[in-house]
Motif scaffolding. Structure first.
Motif, short mmCIF file in Angstrom:
data_model
loop_
_atom_site.label_atom_id
_atom_site.label_comp_id
_atom_site.label_asym_id
_atom_site.label_seq_id
_atom_site.Cartn_x
_atom_site.Cartn_y
_atom_site.Cartn_z
N THR A 1 -4.43 4.90 3.92
CA THR A 1 -3.51 5.29 4.99
C THR A 1 -3.19 6.78 4.86
O THR A 1 -3.02 7.48 5.86
N GLY A 2 -3.13 7.24 3.61
CA GLY A 2 -2.88 8.66 3.36
C GLY A 2 -3.68 9.17 2.17
O GLY A 2 -3.46 10.28 1.69
N GLY B 1 2.31 3.92 -2.18
CA GLY B 1 2.35 4.49 -3.52
C GLY B 1 1.05 5.18 -3.87
O GLY B 1 0.08 5.14 -3.10
N ASP C 1 -0.92 13.23 -2.65
CA ASP C 1 -1.77 12.99 -1.48
C ASP C 1 -1.86 14.19 -0.55
O ASP C 1 -2.32 14.06 0.58
N ALA D 1 0.82 -1.23 0.00
CA ALA D 1 0.00 0.00 0.00
C ALA D 1 0.84 1.27 0.00
O ALA D 1 0.38 2.33 0.41
N ARG E 1 11.00 3.31 2.46
CA ARG E 1 10.20 3.65 3.65
C ARG E 1 10.79 3.02 4.91
O ARG E 1 10.80 3.63 5.97
N SER F 1 -5.27 6.42 -0.11
CA SER F 1 -5.29 5.29 -1.05
C SER F 1 -6.66 4.77 -1.47
O SER F 1 -6.74 3.94 -2.38
N TYR G 1 3.36 13.07 7.61
CA TYR G 1 2.89 11.73 7.24
C TYR G 1 4.06 10.82 6.89
O TYR G 1 4.11 9.67 7.34
#
Ligand code: GLN
Length: 448
Positions: free
Chosen positions: A149-150, A104, A399, A102, A332, A152, A283
């Motif tokens: 999550t941000g 991207g 995002d 997840a 990450r 998605s 984030y």
């Protein structure tokens, strides 16, 4: 279910939304349900659904679009959301492509395939739930589940012209969702209409003792107030959401939408979320820190494909991780490990936590005077496949308008609000107070 597979046979070799199809099982289940149709209690009875591939499905391959989990063919349990859907007798058609773990905004970080935007196959479907949004837009399934999550769920929904909701943090159980950043992750519904979305949310919400962050709140009937209209509703429009970096076309579509809300009897005023400009930095520190801890379990022993030919145990861990994870996931993990390490923790992780609180307070302040916050979902419509893959920071900027919502834990929906000059969908974002999904749905329904 037949219609769903017919459509998949027609378009899937172009769209490439699915990583795994479960045709034999799905048809068998559909046959069984045919016999029980007269006793159907739920509107979702027999409905074909697609599930993002980071949601665990018993006996059905779950890869998170990672090579590391390419052999996770036979999970032993269902995620709570999947179990709940089964109680409503939906039929799982297959598992949907996504960015690896997840991480991207275009689904190009999938280690298996690129999913394409059904509106124009040269363009990305968004991400990380790109498969989930594309499958619904291409009419391969009626509904799908994504995770956000941000951004998605909302960003791919915007890029593919469908409806996607990121519920209030804690409303939907995360049990069986492969963890990326646990304080931000939420599962949510992606559908073609607002009404469908409300029905699908209804099916997956509720307290779950298997998730310690699951909220124990009373669950409203989401379709009850859906058609009540927006008369008297007060909308705040953050000036930061219609400022620099947002394309003129997107601004124009959102302004048109605000006009429509006015005609429908709502009022709107400009407000400010002054700390939202720190959202991306905050984030990426917090989400990467949490990811570095969550992904420690993928070591080739407890989870994941084990690298062969290692001399000792430490090498085996290293080789498995080096071979199993893609570039973005490694980036990450490194960033998160750095931000959490002693000497840097106070300067980065702790500071980011403090800024997160300021962002949350910005929302609380606006919600003292307004019922909803409205703005674009993304600064621009979808971009071309390959256009942003060389530069992670440009990719992260997609995002900027969705991330603050996750940091604050409030719910947000994206729904279509027009097309760009090159014929790609534009998304309108409606953000509500904690657990106030009913007001979001009411406004979205009135607009739609
Ligand atoms: N695009 C963001 C990221 O890469 C958000 C992803 C998500 O919501 N899962 O982290």
């Amino acid at each position: 279910v037949d219609a769903s597979y017919n459509r998949i046979n027609e378009v899937e070799d172009q769209v490439k939304a699915f990583l795994t199809l479960d045709e034999e099982n799905a048809r068998k289940q559909a046959k069984e349900l045919d016999g029980k149709l007269s006793a159907a209690e739920s509107l979702l009875f027999g409905m074909p659904i697609g599930i993002k591939d980071n949601i665990v499905t018993k006996g059905l391959r779950t890869t998170c679009a990672s090579q590391f989990l390419s052999n996770f063919n036979d999970p032993l349990y269902d995620a709570t959301v999947v179990q709940k859907l089964q109680e409503k007798n939906t039929v799982t058609i297959g598992k949907l492509n996504m960015d690896e773990f997840a991480m991207g905004s275009s689904t190009e970080n999938s280690s298996y395939q690129n999913t394409r935007n059904p509106w124009n196959l040269d363009y990305v479907p968004g991400g990380s739930s790109g498969g989930s949004a594309a499958a619904v837009a291409a009419e391969e399934v009626f509904f799908s589940l994504g995770s956000d999550t941000g951004g998605s769920i909302r960003q791919p929904a915007a890029y593919c012209g469908v409806v996607g909701l990121k519920p209030t943090y804690g409303l939907v159980s995360r049990f069986g969702l492969v963890a990326f950043a646990s304080s931000l992750d939420q599962i949510g519904p992606i559908t073609r209409s607002v009404e469908d979305n409300a029905h699908l949310l209804q099916a997956i919400v509720g307290h779950d003792k298997m998730d310690s962050t699951s909220a124990n709140v009373e669950i409203p009937d989401y379709s009850e107030s859906l058609k009540d209209g927006v008369k008297g509703l007060r909308i705040g429009v953050p000036k930061e959401y219609l400022g620099e970096g947002v394309s003129e076309e997107v601004k124009a579509s959102v302004k048109e939408a605000l006009k429509k809300f006015e005609e429908l009897g709502a009022t709107w005023e400009e407000v400010s979320l002054p700390h939202s400009k720190y959202g991306i930095a905050t984030y990426y520190l917090l989400a990467s820190s949490e990811a570095s801890a969550n992904l420690a379990r993928f070591d080739g022993v407890r989870y994941g494909v084990r690298a062969e030919n290692s001399d000792n145990m430490i090498d085996m861990f290293k080789n498995s991780r080096a071979q199993g994870f893609g570039e973005e996931v490694k980036r990450r993990i490194m960033l998160g490990t750095f931000a959490l390490s002693s000497g840097y923790y106070d300067a980065y992780y702790k500071k980011a936590q403090k800024v997160r609180t300021l962002i949350k307070q910005d929302f609380e302040k606006v919600f003292e005077d307004y019922d909803l916050i409205v703005g674009p979902t993304t600064p621009t419509p979808a971009f071309k496949i390959g256009e942003e893959t060389d530069d992670p920071l440009t990719m992260y900027a997609n995002d900027i308008l969705t991330i603050p919502v996750n940091l604050a834990g409030v719910p947000g929906i994206s729904l279509p609000c027009g097309l760009s000059s090159n014929g790609l969908p534009i998304g309108l974002q409606i953000i509500g107070k904690h657990f106030d999904e009913p007001t979001i749905y009411k406004a979205a329904y009135a607009y739609e």
